[in-house]
Enzyme design. Sequence first.
Site, short mmCIF file in Angstrom:
data_model
loop_
_atom_site.label_atom_id
_atom_site.label_comp_id
_atom_site.label_asym_id
_atom_site.label_seq_id
_atom_site.Cartn_x
_atom_site.Cartn_y
_atom_site.Cartn_z
N SER A 35 0.81 -1.22 0.00
CA SER A 35 0.00 0.00 0.00
C SER A 35 0.84 1.27 0.00
O SER A 35 0.53 2.23 -0.70
CB SER A 35 -0.95 0.00 1.20
OG SER A 35 -0.24 -0.05 2.42
N GLU A 111 11.12 -8.87 -3.49
CA GLU A 111 11.52 -7.68 -2.75
C GLU A 111 12.92 -7.84 -2.15
O GLU A 111 13.74 -6.92 -2.20
CB GLU A 111 10.51 -7.40 -1.63
CG GLU A 111 9.18 -6.87 -2.14
CD GLU A 111 8.13 -6.75 -1.06
OE1 GLU A 111 7.23 -5.92 -1.20
OE2 GLU A 111 8.22 -7.49 -0.05
#
Length: 262
Positions: A35, A111
Site C-alpha cells: 500500500s 523484494e
Amino acid sequence: MISEMSPIDRAKFVAAKRAADLVEDGMRVGLGTGSTAVWLVRCLGEMVRERGLKFRGVPTSTRTAELAREVGIEVISLDEARWLDLTIDGADEFDGEQNLIKGGGGALLQEKIVATASDQMVVIADVGKEVEALGTFPLPVEVIPFGWQTTQALIEEMLVSMDVLGRQSSLRMNGSAPFMTDEGNHILDLHLGRIGNPRQMALTLNQIPGIVENGLFIDICDIVVIGYGDGRVELRDINEGTVEHDRLELDETENLFSDLAD
C-alpha cells in the site's frame, strides 16, 4: 483530496513523497510492493510527467509493474538492470536497528532479491510500523507447494527452541484457495508475537527444506523515511547515524491519489 485522507494515508503519502525526491535522473530504481509503495509509484509517475524525471524502474511484483507502466515509468527487469542505485519499498514492521518484517503483500522473495541488488535500500512507512521488537505482525515465509504441510511441521518444531511468544502458523489463503506468489509458491504466516533474535530466526528458517525465503530483512535497510499524519517526515540513515526532520506542505486540492485504496 488530501484533506479527505485518513491520518495513516497522509502519513504514507508524505513518506512516499519525501522518498521520491531521492530518485535522480539516470537511476535504476527498485520499486516495492504494498500500500505504501503504491503511493511512491504514483508520486514518481507524477514526477516523470510533470518534471521530466528520467529513470528506469525494476518492480518487485506484477502488480507494481502494471501500475508503474500505467503512470508512465519505464520498466525493466532486474536482469536488464543488473544492479540498482536505489530500492524504495514499504515494510510491515521495523525496529530500532532498521531490521524489517516484509511480505504482507506476498512479494517478499522478489523484494529481498531487488533490495540486496541495490546500493541503498530506503524503507517508507507510517509511524505506526515502528516496534520495539519484531513479531507482532505475522512473519511471512514463502514455501514451495510440494510437501508444504511437512515444511510447516518442521517450522513449528524449530520454533520450540526459538525466543518467541507464539508458535502457531497458518497457510495464507486467497478466498477458498491457497494464496500463490508470483513464483507459484505458498506463504505460511508465523504468529510469533515477538522475535527475540531476528538474525538467528532468519538464518535458521532458511535451513529448512521447502522454504524459499523468509520475510525478515536483516541489515538490508539503509534509510527509513517515517511519515506522520500531520505532514511531518523523519529520515533516519543508519549508515551515517543521522536523523533529519522535515514537514511537507500538503496541497489540499490535490486529487491525483484519491483513487488509491489501502
